[in-house]
Scaffold this motif. Structure first.
Motif, PDB file in Angstrom:
ATOM      1  N   ILE A   1       0.874  -1.171   0.000  1.00 30.34           N
ATOM      2  CA  ILE A   1       0.000   0.000   0.000  1.00 30.34           C
ATOM      3  C   ILE A   1       0.914   1.224   0.000  1.00 30.34           C
ATOM      4  CG2 ILE A   1      -1.751   1.274   1.283  1.00 30.34           C
ATOM      5  CD1 ILE A   1      -2.715  -1.412   2.384  1.00 30.34           C
ATOM      6  N   SER A   2       0.893   1.974  -1.096  1.00 30.00           N
ATOM      7  CA  SER A   2       1.845   3.073  -1.267  1.00 30.00           C
ATOM      8  C   SER A   2       1.111   4.387  -1.486  1.00 30.00           C
ATOM      9  CB  SER A   2       2.788   2.794  -2.442  1.00 30.00           C
ATOM     10  OG  SER A   2       2.047   2.661  -3.646  1.00 30.00           O
ATOM     11  N   LEU A   3       1.862   5.464  -1.396  1.00 34.17           N
ATOM     12  CA  LEU A   3       1.306   6.801  -1.566  1.00 34.17           C
ATOM     13  C   LEU A   3       2.197   7.597  -2.504  1.00 34.17           C
ATOM     14  CD1 LEU A   3      -0.810   8.957  -0.581  1.00 34.17           C
ATOM     15  CD2 LEU A   3       0.918   9.646   1.090  1.00 34.17           C
ATOM     16  N   ASN A   4       1.591   8.173  -3.540  1.00 39.11           N
ATOM     17  CA  ASN A   4       2.297   9.088  -4.438  1.00 39.11           C
ATOM     18  C   ASN A   4       1.712  10.479  -4.246  1.00 39.11           C
ATOM     19  OD1 ASN A   4       3.737   6.906  -5.618  1.00 39.11           O
ATOM     20  ND2 ASN A   4       2.017   6.483  -6.984  1.00 39.11           N
ATOM     21  N   VAL A   5       2.570  11.449  -3.931  1.00 35.95           N
ATOM     22  CA  VAL A   5       2.080  12.793  -3.635  1.00 35.95           C
ATOM     23  C   VAL A   5       2.636  13.811  -4.619  1.00 35.95           C
ATOM     24  CG1 VAL A   5       1.774  12.297  -1.186  1.00 35.95           C
ATOM     25  CG2 VAL A   5       3.932  13.272  -1.973  1.00 35.95           C
ATOM     26  N   SER A   6       1.862  14.860  -4.837  1.00 34.08           N
ATOM     27  CA  SER A   6       2.281  16.010  -5.633  1.00 34.08           C
ATOM     28  C   SER A   6       1.777  17.254  -4.916  1.00 34.08           C
ATOM     29  CB  SER A   6       1.706  15.917  -7.052  1.00 34.08           C
ATOM     30  OG  SER A   6       0.286  15.848  -7.006  1.00 34.08           O
ATOM     31  N   GLY A   7       1.975  18.423  -5.515  1.00 37.46           N
ATOM     32  CA  GLY A   7       1.541  19.652  -4.885  1.00 37.46           C
ATOM     33  C   GLY A   7       2.600  20.185  -3.951  1.00 37.46           C
ATOM     34  N   ASP A   8       2.198  20.737  -2.812  1.00 39.16           N
ATOM     35  CA  ASP A   8       3.163  21.285  -1.851  1.00 39.16           C
ATOM     36  C   ASP A   8       4.066  20.177  -1.309  1.00 39.16           C
ATOM     37  OD1 ASP A   8       2.137  23.801  -2.194  1.00 39.16           O
ATOM     38  OD2 ASP A   8       0.859  23.741  -0.414  1.00 39.16           O
ATOM     39  N   ALA A   9       5.311  20.535  -1.023  1.00 45.57           N
ATOM     40  CA  ALA A   9       6.296  19.554  -0.558  1.00 45.57           C
ATOM     41  C   ALA A   9       5.985  19.099   0.858  1.00 45.57           C
ATOM     42  CB  ALA A   9       7.695  20.157  -0.619  1.00 45.57           C
ATOM     43  N   VAL A  10       6.285  17.834   1.130  1.00 41.48           N
ATOM     44  CA  VAL A  10       6.163  17.314   2.491  1.00 41.48           C
ATOM     45  C   VAL A  10       7.161  18.066   3.371  1.00 41.48           C
ATOM     46  CG1 VAL A  10       6.359  15.293   3.979  1.00 41.48           C
ATOM     47  CG2 VAL A  10       5.492  15.046   1.642  1.00 41.48           C
ATOM     48  N   PRO A  11       6.708  18.683   4.457  1.00 42.51           N
ATOM     49  CA  PRO A  11       7.594  19.546   5.260  1.00 42.51           C
ATOM     50  C   PRO A  11       8.544  18.756   6.148  1.00 42.51           C
ATOM     51  CG  PRO A  11       5.488  19.359   6.337  1.00 42.51           C
ATOM     52  CD  PRO A  11       5.366  18.594   5.040  1.00 42.51           C
ATOM     53  N   ALA A  12       9.533  19.470   6.688  1.00 43.57           N
ATOM     54  CA  ALA A  12      10.388  18.877   7.721  1.00 43.57           C
ATOM     55  C   ALA A  12       9.487  18.421   8.863  1.00 43.57           C
ATOM     56  CB  ALA A  12      11.396  19.906   8.214  1.00 43.57           C
ATOM     57  N   GLY A  13       9.764  17.261   9.389  1.00 39.64           N
ATOM     58  CA  GLY A  13       8.893  16.681  10.396  1.00 39.64           C
ATOM     59  C   GLY A  13       7.920  15.687   9.818  1.00 39.64           C
ATOM     60  N   GLY A  14       7.733  15.732   8.465  1.00 46.29           N
ATOM     61  CA  GLY A  14       6.899  14.748   7.803  1.00 46.29           C
ATOM     62  C   GLY A  14       5.413  14.972   8.002  1.00 46.29           C
TER      63      GLY A  14
END
Length: 536
Positions: A343-356
């Motif tokens: 089960i995976s996740l592909n993300v786009s848009g704003d970047a994942v921030p520090a701290g996740g």
């Protein structure tokens, strides 16, 4: 241990006296060497802390509000007290009272364990066990674990409590506690039943019987089912169909765990549309039964089965009934075809921030939390092996939300989507103008000698919310990232310098308050430095 100035001086004088005999002559003239004058002490700075391996930042939160919860966390490995889990200073962790819901830990440097079970309890909440993965993608040194607890009487959950008068090791009358409807669950203990603790000792005095049920047609029941329902090598894969959590204890928390040779009756609500062998269940059918021991974090297959009783048309649930000789968390189960894909996740848009960011699945099919690290664009949330262990089917659907450490949403699927395989999400940072600033920690001896603080552990967060681990930028500087602007909030920062002190503890401070306005801040610490005397 280094000698102090007096001991070195005494040694010098003693040496001089001993040497007088060696330099005497026949005229009894004595040549006396002048005493050695000790030099000024040299300050010895403590050794800078070594870099840690993978750091796990775990926060116990309310499943709805994401506010932190004061909790007790027990660390378990293979059903026993953990022996390979340590804090940032190498101290072994078995049980932690997390006053602010937060604990930072890692595994021993020579340990090869890949996961640990955290059994979490808190007043007013349903206790739950979580499995925390101790592996991470290459380049990821810090991961976060969200340990979400459900209120004992929250949405879709009902707990009833029956007070039992003073008993002398067995019940004098029948003891019964039950609720009905979608959240129905009950326990009936006959008169004359022995009440024994885990060691087989009789428990006497005033007791309370707590029975919790949850709506298995929604995400409520799945949210309280402890992790790891299935063994990795199980021949079939089970999914929870109904739940009953039963706790009986005295005022000191001593639990009734078994009933000797007696059995009690337990009931649970099971949705009428529950499928078994391709057909909806009917009155008279039986379901398999599993139990979870919160003290060991281990699931077990019960030999007794759950019998499907009458249909409650108002709630569209059947009442499932079974007998048992012990108390714990119970679930009836049906076999499913497991998800065999990661089960995976592909993300786009704003970047994942520090701290996740935290990823949350919620449905009657799947309730799970995972984590995506800073800068990630593609992440395996749950491996195929763990999907089977968690009872996630090939057809599982769930609402997917992605939130930051404060519980604010970056993404919501707005309905249930297929989760076996790849899930896609477009991230939108909910903070209009997030603030980042540097926080520098210095540790200085009395003579100005400094200790490198780059490997200290710095946590920060909003009051009442989960804590984040600040990323080290080197030279004792840490990045406090993705903060809400100062006009709306202040942050607390805690520092574990990881420098040992003479009393066996380590130098730590905090929490202190910082203003998230983009201006760098610092914390000067005075290191506990030793003196090396008699040095040249």
């Amino acid at each position: 241990m280094f000698a102090n100035k007096k001991s070195l001086l005494a040694l010098s004088v003693a040496s001089a006296l001993t040497l007088t005999g060696c330099f005497s002559d026949d005229d009894n003239n004595v040549v006396v060497e002048p005493p050695v004058t000790p030099t000024d002490p040299v300050v010895v700075a403590p050794t800078a802390p070594a870099e840690l391996g993978l750091v796990v930042n775990a926060n116990v939160v309310d499943a709805v509000t994401t506010n932190v919860v004061n909790a007790k966390i027990s660390f378990l490995e293979n059903g026993l007290e953990a022996t390979n889990i340590v804090d940032a200073n190498g101290n072994q962790l078995k049980v932690v009272d997390a006053a602010n819901g937060n604990v930072v830990f890692t595994k021993k440097a020579d340990s090869e364990i890949t996961e640990v079970t955290l059994s979490v309890t808190a007043d007013g909440y349903i206790g739950k066990s979580f499995i925390v993965d101790l592996t991470a993608a290459e380049g990821v040194s810090s991961i976060a674990a969200q340990l979400a607890l459900t209120l004992a009487n929250g949405p879709g959950v009902k707990t009833v409590v029956e007070t039992v008068g003073a008993v002398g090791g067995s019940t004098s009358t029948e003891v019964k506690a039950e609720s009905t409807g979608k959240t129905g669950a009950g326990a009936s203990i006959p008169a004359g039943t022995q009440l024994l603790d885990a060691a087989g000792n009789a428990i006497s005095g005033e007791l309370s019987l707590n029975v919790s049920g949850a709506d298995s047609s929604s995400s409520a029941a799945a949210a309280i089912v402890p992790a790891g329902l299935n063994a990795a090598d199980a021949a079939s894969t089970a999914k929870s169909a109904g739940v009953a959590n039963i706790i009986m204890a005295d005022a000191n928390g001593n639990k009734v765990k078994s009933f000797g040779d007696s059995e009690i009756t337990v009931t649970m609500a099971i949705p009428a549309d529950t499928m078994q062998n391709g057909a909806a269940i009917q009155t008279g059918d039986t379901l398999k039964l599993k139990s979870h021991n919160e003290d060991t974090g281990v699931w077990a297959d019960e030999t007794n089965v759950v019998t499907i009783g009458a249909l409650d048309a108002d709630s569209n649930t059947f009442t499932g009934t079974f007998q048992t000789n012990h108390l714990t968390f119970f679930t009836s189960t049906v076999d499913i075809t497991p998800c065999t894909s990661d089960i995976s996740l592909n993300v786009s848009g704003d970047a994942v921030p520090a701290g996740g960011l935290y990823v949350q699945f919620a449905s009657s099919d799947a309730s799970a939390n995972s984590f995506i690290a800073a800068g990630s664009t593609a992440t395996t949330l749950i491996s195929a092996e763990k999907a089977k262990r968690f009872g996630i089917s090939a057809e599982a659907k769930a609402s997917v939300s992605i939130v930051d450490v404060n519980g604010t949403e970056w993404f919501n699927s707005n309905g249930e989507v297929d989760v076996c395989g790849a899930v896609t999400a477009t991230l939108v940072n909910p903070v209009a103008q997030p603030v980042s600033e540097n926080f520098t920690v210095t540790a200085t001896c009395s003579d100005g000698t400094t200790v490198d603080m780059s490997n200290a552990v710095v946590t920060y967060g909003l009051a009442g919310k989960a804590q984040s681990v600040a990323a080290s930028a080197g030279n004792g500087t840490f990045a406090l990232a993705n903060m809400v602007p100062a006009t709306t909030a202040t942050y607390t920062v805690a520092v574990d310098a990881r420098i040992p002190l003479d009393n066996g503890t380590t130098m730590a401070t905090g929490p202190i308050t910082v203003t998230p306005d983009g201006t760098a801040e610092s914390l000067p610490l005075t290191a506990d430095c030793g003196d090396l005397t008699g040095a040249n």
